[in-house]
Scaffold this motif. Structure first.
Motif, PDB file in Angstrom:
ATOM      1  N   SER A   1       0.675  -1.253   0.177  1.00 31.88           N
ATOM      2  CA  SER A   1      -0.036  -0.042   0.108  1.00 31.88           C
ATOM      3  C   SER A   1       0.857   1.232  -0.003  1.00 31.88           C
ATOM      4  O   SER A   1       0.541   2.343  -0.653  1.00 31.88           O
ATOM      5  CB  SER A   1      -0.798  -0.020   1.245  1.00 31.88           C
ATOM      6  OG  SER A   1      -0.121  -0.094   2.724  1.00 31.88           O
ATOM      7  N   GLU A   2       1.868   1.225   0.648  1.00 30.27           N
ATOM      8  CA  GLU A   2       2.748   2.435   0.908  1.00 30.27           C
ATOM      9  C   GLU A   2       3.421   2.835  -0.588  1.00 30.27           C
ATOM     10  O   GLU A   2       3.704   3.816  -1.116  1.00 30.27           O
ATOM     11  CB  GLU A   2       3.971   2.177   1.882  1.00 30.27           C
ATOM     12  CG  GLU A   2       3.268   2.524   3.277  1.00 30.27           C
ATOM     13  CD  GLU A   2       2.913   3.796   3.709  1.00 30.27           C
ATOM     14  OE1 GLU A   2       3.310   4.919   3.033  1.00 30.27           O
ATOM     15  OE2 GLU A   2       1.772   4.037   4.001  1.00 30.27           O
TER      16      GLU A   2
ATOM     17  N   THR B   1       2.743   1.747  -3.564  1.00 33.31           N
ATOM     18  CA  THR B   1       2.102   2.155  -4.604  1.00 33.31           C
ATOM     19  C   THR B   1       1.207   3.380  -4.261  1.00 33.31           C
ATOM     20  O   THR B   1       0.589   3.913  -5.365  1.00 33.31           O
ATOM     21  CB  THR B   1       1.083   0.911  -4.916  1.00 33.31           C
ATOM     22  OG1 THR B   1       0.410   0.760  -3.953  1.00 33.31           O
ATOM     23  CG2 THR B   1       1.870  -0.333  -5.467  1.00 33.31           C
ATOM     24  N   LYS B   2       1.179   3.734  -3.128  1.00 34.25           N
ATOM     25  CA  LYS B   2       0.161   5.016  -2.778  1.00 34.25           C
ATOM     26  C   LYS B   2       0.894   6.040  -3.682  1.00 34.25           C
ATOM     27  O   LYS B   2       2.100   6.545  -3.444  1.00 34.25           O
ATOM     28  CB  LYS B   2       0.428   5.368  -1.281  1.00 34.25           C
ATOM     29  CG  LYS B   2      -0.511   6.509  -1.176  1.00 34.25           C
ATOM     30  CD  LYS B   2      -0.935   6.456   0.410  1.00 34.25           C
ATOM     31  CE  LYS B   2       0.314   6.833   1.238  1.00 34.25           C
ATOM     32  NZ  LYS B   2       0.164   6.639   2.639  1.00 34.25           N
TER      33      LYS B   2
ATOM     34  N   SER C   1      -3.341  -0.092  -7.303  1.00 32.50           N
ATOM     35  CA  SER C   1      -2.468   1.044  -7.239  1.00 32.50           C
ATOM     36  C   SER C   1      -1.341   0.503  -8.113  1.00 32.50           C
ATOM     37  O   SER C   1      -0.430   1.388  -8.866  1.00 32.50           O
ATOM     38  CB  SER C   1      -1.847   1.100  -5.935  1.00 32.50           C
ATOM     39  OG  SER C   1      -3.113   1.403  -5.109  1.00 32.50           O
TER      40      SER C   1
ATOM     41  N   TYR D   1      -1.963   8.461 -11.529  1.00 37.55           N
ATOM     42  CA  TYR D   1      -1.224   8.293 -10.597  1.00 37.55           C
ATOM     43  C   TYR D   1      -0.842   9.619  -9.824  1.00 37.55           C
ATOM     44  O   TYR D   1      -0.027  10.377  -9.886  1.00 37.55           O
ATOM     45  CB  TYR D   1       0.133   7.633 -11.002  1.00 37.55           C
ATOM     46  CG  TYR D   1       1.175   7.154  -9.801  1.00 37.55           C
ATOM     47  CD1 TYR D   1       0.736   6.103  -8.930  1.00 37.55           C
ATOM     48  CD2 TYR D   1       2.382   7.945  -9.749  1.00 37.55           C
ATOM     49  CE1 TYR D   1       1.665   5.894  -8.162  1.00 37.55           C
ATOM     50  CE2 TYR D   1       3.092   7.133  -8.606  1.00 37.55           C
ATOM     51  CZ  TYR D   1       2.910   6.238  -8.035  1.00 37.55           C
ATOM     52  OH  TYR D   1       3.785   5.865  -6.860  1.00 37.55           O
TER      53      TYR D   1
END
Length: 1720
Positions: free
Chosen positions: A1255-1256, A1258-1259, A1308, A1380
């Motif tokens: 999650s981090e 690709t955030k 993501s 993005y």
């Protein structure tokens, strides 16, 4: 007299007497017969006596009256010849003492008569004298008469008589007192009761006195009366008297017979009651008189002082003070005060001169001065007489310089040419010499132009007065110039000499009596404590009293003395005088020092110091102290101000040297005169002889010496001695030959001065050291901020003092080295520093080699004390100092390395203290020392020092000056670890022993033992320190060092880790490895991203390592891999440790941080380590194997290799056998070994980490610039590829939330763009529709999930909709590539052609998502076909979502990025609807699909009536193919939807109808050329719509009137619209004239016309009963409008019009009859 008693003498006397009588009778026979007769009878008498008596003389005396008678008568004749004869005869009798009292009385009466007749005056005097001296028979009245007679003769007209009489009087007075003395002598043995004399008793009441005494008393009393001009009591018959004579007599009595006055109260009384008041009274004119005040101004004329009286009074006073001081304390106070007053400048010169002479007489009597001090100065409320005398002398000397002597007024009037405005004395006597002239020949004082010669007046120590002896002068004498000054000068010298020799003598006695060596400076109370033991208390009291007197004497006089001496020193032009002054100052200084009187001591020393330096020389220490000293005295005398500002009279001094002043700013040159050098020698003398009493004054002394040494250009040489330097300062130092010869002597004395410090006691030595230190501080202050040569005097002398006191080095070591260390060695001036270091290292080496007692090996404390400063030098940053320090260490190692013992930590500390910024040469030298230690001395040093060696070696690794040193030191650490390994047992034993001892000590003190890594055993601690050091090196700024250290660390842990206790592994993991990871992580994340141009020298750096960040990345990768490897290989050790799961979490956290680092290399490696610790390489069954697509060509395929493809089937093999390792720990039960991570918690921890990483990473970031980090494709691919395997372990607990988390990450990840420089590798060329490996991985992950759900339990089925959502989200990418964050991406198509320019911001390319979206769509359709009827799928409105998603590409149609998309979308929609619509109809009643219908309607509408314009290059065939797709959709509506209208919501049907209606007319496209117009009008589609519309509008299947209504409504709307369009067109056409109408309008009208024709065709095909009559009416109503259009100019409109008009022929029927069946 024995001669007169012999028979011969008697015989002779008798003969003489007879001859005298005969002679008398002869003389008188004519003129004076009676006399003749008497003479003759006298002869007979004499003969008779001689005949009868044996004792002839006694008989003569008895009969003396008769014997003398003839002679007396002879005198009565007044005939000179006779008288002379008689007097001679009488004298002869007297001389044989044969005169009785009566006879004597007669003789005196006779003499009185002669006197009255002025006869034979000289003879008379002679006779009286003989009478009184030969016997004591004359008393009382007779005596007084004799004395008066002499007095009267003194006042005759004849000079000779006068003088003889004066002499006689003097002698007579003496005789009187001598008799009294003799009388006292006779009665001495008889003790009498003294009778008290009443104070008020009558003056004549002298009954207590014996006869002689009474005479003396009466005489003295009358002398006083006479001097006072009163009538005498006893000396009756005095006619006149002079005071001068009276005073002389008084003086002689007082002077010659002091004991009389001291022994007899009556006389003392006279002294007090008569003499003193008399003197005071007579002094009054002198007191009142002021020179220069005119007589007229005062009301009563003031009596002028009279020299003779005044001078005699002063003589009397001198005697009184000298002899009777003890009797006349109060009176003396008055006299002394008067003396002081007479020195005032307004008194006549002669008065001042005699006063000075009087004072001189006092000054040579130190005991007397001492009495003054005790009686006055030390008493309260008393005049401070002693102090006043000294101060008066000072003021007097000063006044002589300031006021021209009035004695020679002529001279005073000459104006001096060199002192404008001020009174100047240019004495006449010096005319020949010239005033300002060069060198004077006479010794003299010269000050501010006043020149005063020095006269030699007296021998030292005696007060020989000149003017006090001028008893013959009546007029005041002229005082030669310089006389008063010379006397005053001698007064001072004698005063000093007397006081000092007296006090020092007494001090010496006290000290020898007490046998103690208390320092003279200590106060009486202190010394008394020390002497209590040996001495009795009374002795003590006397000493305390004496000491108080001494101190008071010094305190009283020093101020005045100093003021006067300084002034004289300044003014002196004579070497001898100067020498005397300096000697006086020196003896005073030494005396004050012995008595501990600091202020005065310092003041005298200051004066000498000032004298040594050039005038106005700015030496703060002197100016400050003097000012403080003098101004603090309340009784400062006028002199001081002068002394302070004294501009010196250097004009008369010979200059012997010129040099530079020692000052901050160079101020030109200063000159030293011979007097300066003289003072300097005195100063050296003082320091040498009296060093022990100097105390704090060392400061002054040394400061001055330093300045002089500087001016003379002496420089230090080795060992600290000062030698005449070469002319360092250039030509400014000029020395005359006179000084050149002195210099070696001076330098020699200087050295001897410090050599003699070894004889000082400890306290004095400390004073000396302190003074040198503060002196050195000043020199340092001066040397700040400039590169001038500094003054090294103090440093050199500190060294010299230290070296000669090595035997007691302990007491001075701290202050000495402390100063050199903290101050000198840290000084910015390099020469100063260099000397400081030189001194310090010399002292240390000397100290270590000195033969101490006991030797150093037995006195560790001293050894450490000596070595300590060496260690302290480490705190100094200057490289030159450190080099000296290291050279010193090297020398000590080479000479005493084996015997260092406890000194090792210090020596090692010095090497270790070298810091990075200290230059290569320093580090090299220190490293040499260390290498020497590691190669030669490890076995000899205590094991406790090994840890220090490790620390030091480590610290060299951290030095960044020289890479080779760092790398070599890492090698040294490896060697040290080998040494530990080989000597392990010995070291362990010794350390444990030491540990036990320390533990015991700590317990005794009650403190906790504190050392690093404490609970571990000491040997393990040693290893841990080694590891920790290597760990620090692993985060060194230099990549090479990090790499080398990292490899060494992991190798040593690998090779020797087995030596550690099991419990220590805990520390290794937490304190070493994780700590290292933390630091690496921190450094990597903060590393600089700037490009490094080249790696020093010409080394080229590969672009993958050209920033600090990239270099740190390599370190991070290494470290993480190393730790992960240890976790893998040593898991059997770690898992039983208890907090393995916590360690696992921390490790996962590090993997997560690394994976999230903004560096592709690190993040990819982190995933590799993740795989390693998850042991994902464990075998899996083939059936479970996810279908991984083959790896795509990626820059770093190696790392992904282990995950993808065949790598998964590799079995995991452990490298060392567990059993063998465990055998080492013989614990009661073997630790449990878990080979795979069966512990679910660990797997879930891994899942959480995976999720966080995903999650981090690709955030999308919030803001973008060129430095924004975006994860790479290989990283994302690897990340996603970890999931399927991880999922196998956690699937049992994998729930909806987890699925959502996964979905977010997949979404993501796919959205991440690629940097345009990587795009050529990752992106397929635009034409190929291929997926990237990441997209493959994502679909694989979903596939794994979907299959798992498929075979999973019922409760997993609810995950289907979520999977649909995920896939549909991907489908949307086809038209709307994911954003993005706010990043602007280029469309992929352009990336190919724009090569990125250098330094342009990184451009990001969005992937081609079309193939991925299309593949996802296919998966959706497949999945939906399988699951359409699933409850979850129905409930979650999956169908609606699919339609909603497809609506996007369908509505975009031509605007889709790829045209394949909308075509696939249409076909998918058709497929889905074919499966889904039946399901929807089936569930119609439940309302679950209600919301789907409007969505579907909108989708149809958006697709069929798209807003997008077909591209210009669309071929006609294409267009027709597309149109056929539209037709297909309409067909679907007519087959699958409208037939089931009753199961379908009404609104939906209505919407469909409206749509078909619209299709039949409004399907125009606005952009086509006229040529294509026929094709582009989608006629087929319009037809199909119309037909369907009409088919359902007019169908007979109308179930409800409502439906029919909808159709009819639609038609009428359509017709009305046509009518409007035509009308408007006609209007516009008419107005526009020749101008053609706009393109759109023309197109529109053509459409309308075509629609009309189509409509009519359709109407014809429909069953007539289904067409409403109203409709027909509307159609026909169009006709006239159409006809109106005929006039239009556009050919296209015309042709369309033609087609529209043709069908109307069918309506042309003959009109029917009006009336039919009665209706119209």
């Amino acid at each position: 007299m024995s001669g007169t008693n012999s028979p011969e003498a008697v015989k002779k006397l008798l003969e003489n007497m007879q001859s005298d009588l005969r002679a008398l009778s002869l003389e008188c026979r004519k003129k004076f017969p009676p006399v003749k007769e008497a003479a003759e009878s006298g002869i007979i008498k004499v003969k008779t006596i001689a005949a009868r008596n044996t004792e002839i003389l006694a008989a003569l005396k008895e009969n003396s009256s008769e014997v003398v008678q003839p002679f007396l008568m002879g005198c009565g004749t007044k005939e000179p010849k006779i008288t002379q004869l008689c007097l001679a005869a009488i004298q002869r009798l007297m001389s044989h003492e044969v005169v009785s009292e009566t006879a004597a009385g007669n003789i005196i009466n006779m003499l009185w008569q002669l006197m009255e007749n002025s006869l034979e005056e000289l003879k008379l005097l002679q006779t009286v004298l003989v009478l009184l001296t030969t016997s004591t028979v004359v008393h009382d009245e007779a005596l007084s008469k004799a004395i008066v007679l002499c007095f009267r003769l003194h006042f005759t007209k004849d000079n000779i008589t006068n003088n003889t009489a004066a002499a006689t009087v003097r002698q007579v007075v003496t005789v009187v007192f001598e008799r009294m003395v003799a009388e006292d002598e006779r009665h001495r043995d008889i003790v009498e009761q003294p009778v008290l004399v009443q104070a008020n008793s009558n003056r004549r009441s002298v009954s207590t006195l014996r006869p002689c005494a009474k005479d003396a008393y009466m005489l003295f009393q009358d002398l006083c009366q006479l001097v006072n001009a009163d009538a005498p009591y006893w000396l009756v018959g005095m006619t006149e008297m002079t005071r001068t004579f009276g005073l002389e007599l008084l003086e002689s009595v007082l002077n010659d017979f002091p004991q009389v006055f001291l022994q007899h109260q009556e006389f003392s009384f006279l002294l007090k009651e008569r003499v003193c008041p008399l003197v005071i009274k007579l002094f009054s004119p002198n007191i009142k008189f002021r020179q220069g005040s005119s007589a007229s101004s005062s009301p009563a004329p003031v009596e002028k002082p009279y020299f003779p009286i005044c001078m005699r009074l002063l003589r009397v006073v001198s005697v009184l003070i000298k002899q009777f001081y003890s009797l006349l304390v109060t009176e003396c106070e008055i006299f002394l005060s008067l003396l002081v007053k007479f020195l005032d400048a307004d008194k006549p010169q002669w008065l001042r001169a005699v006063a000075v002479e009087s004072i001189h007489r006092l000054c040579v009597q130190p005991q007397l001065l001492r009495s003054f001090c005790q009686s006055y100065d030390m008493k309260q409320h008393s005049t401070k007489v002693f102090r006043d005398i000294v101060n008066a002398l000072g003021s007097f000397i000063q006044s002589l310089f300031l006021v021209p002597p009035t004695g020679n007024t002529a001279a005073a009037n000459q104006a001096g040419n060199n002192n404008v405005g001020g009174p100047v004395s240019a004495p006449a006597s010096t005319g020949m010499l010239g005033i300002g002239g060069g060198v004077t020949l006479l010794p003299a004082f010269e000050y501010r132009g006043t020149w005063i010669p020095i006269l030699t007046i007296t021998v030292q120590g005696s007060a020989k007065a000149t003017y006090l002896e001028m008893l013959d002068k009546v007029e005041p004498p002229t005082i030669p110039e310089g006389y008063a000054m010379s006397v005053a000068f001698h007064c001072l010298l004698d005063l000093v000499r007397g006081i000092t020799s007296m006090i020092e003598g007494e001090l010496g006695e006290v000290e020898t009596e007490c046998q103690t060596t208390t320092e003279a400076a200590s106060s009486p109370t202190q010394s008394s404590e020390q002497q209590e033991l040996q001495s009795t208390s009374d002795q003590l009291d006397t000493e305390i009293v004496s000491r108080a007197v001494w101190e008071e004497m010094v305190n009283a006089c020093w101020c005045g003395l100093l003021a006067a001496l300084s002034l004289l020193l300044d003014a002196s032009t004579d070497e001898a005088a100067t020498e005397n002054i300096l000697k006086a100052e020196l003896t005073m200084a030494a005396l004050c020092g012995r008595l501990g009187l600091v202020t005065s001591r310092d003041a005298f020393i200051t004066a000498i110091c000032k004298g040594s330096l050039p005038p106005h020389y700015a030496l703060t220490v002197l100016n400050a102290t003097t000012a403080a000293t003098l101004s603090s005295k309340s009784y400062s005398i006028q002199g001081q101000s002068v002394m302070m500002i004294s501009p010196s009279s250097e004009s008369h001094q010979q200059v012997v040297a010129v040099g530079q002043p020692l000052a901050v700013q160079p101020q030109g040159t200063v000159m030293l005169t011979s007097k300066n050098i003289q003072c300097m020698r005195t100063l050296l003398n003082l320091a040498h002889c009296h060093g022990a009493v100097l105390g704090t004054s060392w400061q002054l002394v040394l400061a001055t010496l330093q300045h002089l040494v500087w001016i003379l250009g002496l420089k230090p040489s080795s060992g600290g001695a000062l030698k005449p330097g070469r002319a360092v300062e250039g030509p400014s130092t000029v020395l005359t030959t006179a000084v050149m010869t002195d210099l070696p002597v001076i330098s020699n004395i200087l050295s001897r001065l410090f050599e003699s410090s070894q004889y000082l006691d400890d306290v004095s030595l400390h004073h000396l050291i302190n003074a040198l230190c503060s002196l050195s501080l000043e020199a340092m202050d001066m040397a700040y901020g400039n590169n001038k040569e500094p003054s090294l005097f103090a440093v050199a002398k500190l060294l010299e003092t230290g070296l000669v006191n090595m035997h007691r080095i302990e007491i001075l070591w701290r202050p000495l080295t402390g100063h050199l260390l903290e101050k000198v060695c840290q000084h910015p001036n390099s020469r100063m520093r260099e000397w400081g270091a030189e001194a310090l290292t010399s002292l240390i080496k000397a100290g270590l080699t000195f033969n101490h007692d006991p030797p150093l090996s037995q006195n560790q404390r001293l050894q450490l004390l000596l070595l300590n400063p060496l260690k302290e030098m480490s705190s100094i940053n200057h490289p030159d100092i450190r080099l000296k320090q290291l050279e010193c260490v090297l020398q000590i190692l080479q000479s005493q390395g084996d015997s260092l013992g406890p000194g090792w930590p210090l020596a090692l500390g010095v090497m270790g203290a070298i810091r990075n910024d200290q230059g290569e040469s320093l580090i090299r030298t220190a490293f040499q020392c260390l290498q020497l230690v590691v190669t030669d001395f490890l076995p000899t040093m205590p094991c406790t020092c090994l840890q220090i060696v490790v620390d030091v070696a480590g610290s060299f690794g951290l030095h960044n000056q020289e890479l080779n040193i760092s790398l070599t030191s890492i090698g040294l650490l490896w060697n040290i670890s080998d040494y530990f390994f080989q000597r392990g047992e010995i070291i362990e034993k010794e350390l444990n022993k030491e540990e036990a001892a320390q533990q015991k000590q700590a317990e005794e003190k009650g403190v906790v033992l504190n050392r690093p890594f404490h609970p571990a055993p000491p040997f393990d601690c040693l290893w841990l320190c080694l590891y920790a050091k290597l760990g620090e090196l692993c985060v060194d700024p230099r990549p090479a060092v990090r790499k080398s250290a990292g490899q060494t660390l992991f190798s040593t842990i690998g090779a020797h880790g087995t030596l550690l206790q099991h419990s220590t592994w805990h520390t290794v993991i937490w304190k070493v490895l994780f700590h290292l990871l933390d630091r690496v992580r921190e450094s990597s994340t903060t590393a600089d991203k700037e490009k490094i141009e080249s790696g020093g020298g010409n080394i080229l750096i590969h672009h993958s390592r050209d920033t600090a960040e990239k270099q740190w990345a390599e370190t991070w990768v290494l470290t993480l891999a190393g730790v992960a490897r240890i976790f893998n290989t040593r898991r059997y050790l770690l898992q039983p440790l208890g907090d393995f799961s916590r360690a696992w979490d921390v490790l996962l956290d590090h993997i997560q941080s690394a994976a999230l680092s903004k560096n592709n290399e690190v993040s990819l490696a982190a995933l590799k380590s993740f795989q390693e610790i998850l042991q994902i390489v464990s075998p899996v069954r083939d059936s479970d194997k996810p279908e991984t697509p083959p790896a795509v060509n990626v820059p770093v395929p190696v790392l992904i290799g282990s995950i993808s493809g065949p790598g998964l089937s590799r079995p995991f093999v452990r490298t060392d056998s567990i059993g063998e390792r465990l055998g080492r720990y013989s614990s009661s039960e073997p630790p449990i070994v878990t080979d795979e991570l069966e512990d679910l918690n660990l797997w879930w921890a891994a899942w959480n980490t995976w999720y966080r990483i995903g999650s981090e990473s690709t955030k999308p970031p919030i803001t973008f610039d060129k430095l924004t980090f975006i994860p790479s494709q290989p990283f994302l691919t690897a990340l996603i590829q970890i999931f399927p395997a991880l999922y196998q372990h956690i699937k049992t607990g994998f729930n909806m939330d987890d699925l959502q988390k996964l979905g977010v990450i997949l979404h993501s990840a796919v959205s991440v763009p690629i940097s345009s420089d990587a795009s050529p590798f990752i992106l397929p060329s635009y034409t190929e529709a291929v997926l990237t490996s990441l997209q493959e991985a994502v679909l694989t992950a979903l596939d794994v999930l979907q299959k798992a759900i498929c075979i999973g339990p019922e409760n997993m089925q609810i995950m289907y909709p979520a999977i649909f959502d995920q896939l549909l989200a991907f489908v949307e990418f086809s038209c709307k590539p994911p954003q993005y964050g706010q990043l602007e991406t280029k469309h992929i198509a352009n990336a190919k052609y724009n090569q990125i320019q250098l330094f342009a911001p990184a451009e990001w390319v969005a992937l081609n998502y079309v193939p991925f979206a299309e593949r996802s769509l296919e998966v959706v359709v497949d999945l939906y076909q399988k699951t359409a009827c699933h409850k979850a799928v129905v409930n979650e409105k999956v169908l609606q979502n699919i339609i909603k998603t497809l609506r996007v590409p369908l509505s975009l149609k031509y605007s889709c990025p790829s045209e394949s998309t909308w075509k696939l979308a249409v076909s998918s929609l058709l497929k889905v609807l074919s499966i889904g619509l039946p399901v929807a109809r089936q569930h119609a009643s439940s309302g679950k699909f209600d919301s789907m219908w409007p969505e579907l309607a909108s989708t149809f509408e958006d697709f069929l009536f798209t807003k997008s314009i077909p591209p210009d290059n669309l071929s006609i065939q294409e267009f027709q193919r597309n149109e056929s797709i539209d037709v297909e959709v309409v067909q679907l509506i007519s087959t699958e939807i409208l037939p089931y209208a009753n199961f379908i919501p009404k609104e939906f049907v209505g919407q469909i109808m409206t749509m078909l209606n619209k299709g039949s007319i409004h399907s125009q496209s606005s952009s086509f050329t006229e040529a294509e117009i026929d094709i582009r009008l989608r006629e087929e589609f319009s037809k199909m719509c119309f037909e369907t519309l009409l088919q359902f509008s007019f169908s007979n299947k109308v179930t409800t009137p409502q439906e029919g209504y909808i159709s009819r409504m639609a038609l009428s709307v359509l017709l009305k619209r046509s009518q409007d369009v035509l009308h408007r067109y006609i209007e516009d056409e008419r107005l526009s004239g020749k101008c053609p109408l706009p393109r759109q309008q023309v197109t529109e009208i053509i459409f309308v016309l075509k629609a009309v024709s189509t409509l009519i065709d359709s109407l014809k095909k429909t069953q007539p009963e289904n067409v409403d009559g109203n409709t027909w009416a509307q159609v026909i109503a169009l006709y006239p409008t159409l006809v109106e259009c005929i006039t239009c100019s556009s050919s296209e409109v015309c042709s369309a019009l033609k087609e529209a008009l043709v069908p109307f022929k069918d309506f042309m029927q003959p009109p029917a009859s009006k009336v039919q069946n009665g209706e119209s």
